[in-house]
Design an enzyme around this catalytic site. Structure first.
Site, PDB file in Angstrom:
ATOM      1  N   HIS A  66      -2.088   3.777  -4.898  1.00 37.85           N
ATOM      2  CA  HIS A  66      -1.624   2.778  -3.750  1.00 37.85           C
ATOM      3  C   HIS A  66      -3.136   2.457  -3.346  1.00 37.85           C
ATOM      4  O   HIS A  66      -4.005   3.387  -3.480  1.00 37.85           O
ATOM      5  CB  HIS A  66      -0.790   3.343  -2.634  1.00 37.85           C
ATOM      6  CG  HIS A  66       0.535   3.349  -2.784  1.00 37.85           C
ATOM      7  ND1 HIS A  66       1.562   3.304  -1.999  1.00 37.85           N
ATOM      8  CD2 HIS A  66       1.333   3.684  -3.919  1.00 37.85           C
ATOM      9  CE1 HIS A  66       2.626   3.382  -2.163  1.00 37.85           C
ATOM     10  NE2 HIS A  66       2.441   3.437  -3.597  1.00 37.85           N
ATOM     11  N   GLU A  68      -4.460   2.641  -0.334  1.00 38.09           N
ATOM     12  CA  GLU A  68      -5.123   3.217   0.502  1.00 38.09           C
ATOM     13  C   GLU A  68      -5.609   4.705  -0.214  1.00 38.09           C
ATOM     14  O   GLU A  68      -6.759   5.143   0.053  1.00 38.09           O
ATOM     15  CB  GLU A  68      -4.162   3.698   1.805  1.00 38.09           C
ATOM     16  CG  GLU A  68      -3.472   2.435   2.181  1.00 38.09           C
ATOM     17  CD  GLU A  68      -2.220   1.825   1.652  1.00 38.09           C
ATOM     18  OE1 GLU A  68      -2.490   1.653   0.617  1.00 38.09           O
ATOM     19  OE2 GLU A  68      -1.241   1.737   2.556  1.00 38.09           O
ATOM     20  N   CYS A  96       2.604   2.933   3.782  1.00 31.69           N
ATOM     21  CA  CYS A  96       3.807   3.817   3.552  1.00 31.69           C
ATOM     22  C   CYS A  96       3.637   5.060   3.947  1.00 31.69           C
ATOM     23  O   CYS A  96       2.595   5.686   4.260  1.00 31.69           O
ATOM     24  CB  CYS A  96       4.205   3.896   2.168  1.00 31.69           C
ATOM     25  SG  CYS A  96       3.150   4.564   0.998  1.00 31.69           S
ATOM     26  N   CYS A  99       1.223   7.215   1.887  1.00 34.96           N
ATOM     27  CA  CYS A  99      -0.260   7.017   2.498  1.00 34.96           C
ATOM     28  C   CYS A  99      -0.537   7.373   3.798  1.00 34.96           C
ATOM     29  O   CYS A  99      -1.541   7.642   4.324  1.00 34.96           O
ATOM     30  CB  CYS A  99      -0.513   5.465   2.508  1.00 34.96           C
ATOM     31  SG  CYS A  99      -0.644   4.806   0.537  1.00 34.96           S
TER      32      CYS A  99
END
Length: 162
Positions: A66, A68, A96, A99
């Site tokens: 992801h 992040e 999410c 993260c």
């Protein structure tokens, strides 16, 4: 505990905030170009870029790839520390749960969110709610690019459905 979740505070009009969120949007568009969920993230320390990333889970066959996570990993390498104190993470979409865990563990100081997830049970997922429960010291702000970030994510999923 220091949680500050504000929507229209004046310092979000700061030129630096605008530049970094604009860069996060460019990264999100790169993800979109590659067929990934369009999320971009930029990690800044003392006015300098120390990490950036965009979603590439599909391309990398990696569920943790992801935006992040990639930005935080780069930041850790640049700053030579897994604790990323005094940094700001700009992200185009509310993080999410995975993260959020990494953000909490990294101890960033500030999180700037472009747009939020839209869930029916929003209270269970809301970033501020989770940070309040965990009593983590972080400032959470919403970006002035809310409309752009929202359009990008909604348009992506609208085209996926068609």
């Amino acid at each position: 505990m220091h949680i500050n979740h504000s929507k229209n505070v004046s310092f979000l009009d700061n030129t630096q905030d605008q530049l970094w969120m604009q860069y996060a949007l460019l990264l999100a568009n790169q993800a979109k170009y590659h067929g990934e969920v369009p999320v971009g993230a930029v990690l800044v320390f003392d006015g300098y870029l120390v990490g950036s990333g965009f979603n590439c889970s599909i391309k990398n066959h990696d569920p943790t790839a992801h935006a992040e996570i990639i930005a935080l990993k780069e930041g850790g390498q640049i700053l030579k520390n897994y604790r990323l104190k005094h940094t700001t993470l700009y992200v185009t979409l509310e993080p999410c749960i995975m993260c959020l865990g990494a953000i909490i563990h990294s101890r960033i100081s500030r999180l700037v969110i472009g747009t939020k997830h839209t869930f029916k049970k929003e209270q269970e997922y809301n970033t501020t709610y989770i940070f309040n429960k965990l009593k983590n010291k972080i400032t959470i702000d919403e970006s002035m690019f809310f409309k752009k970030c929202t359009f990008l994510i909604k348009d992506f999923f609208k085209k996926k459905r068609n």
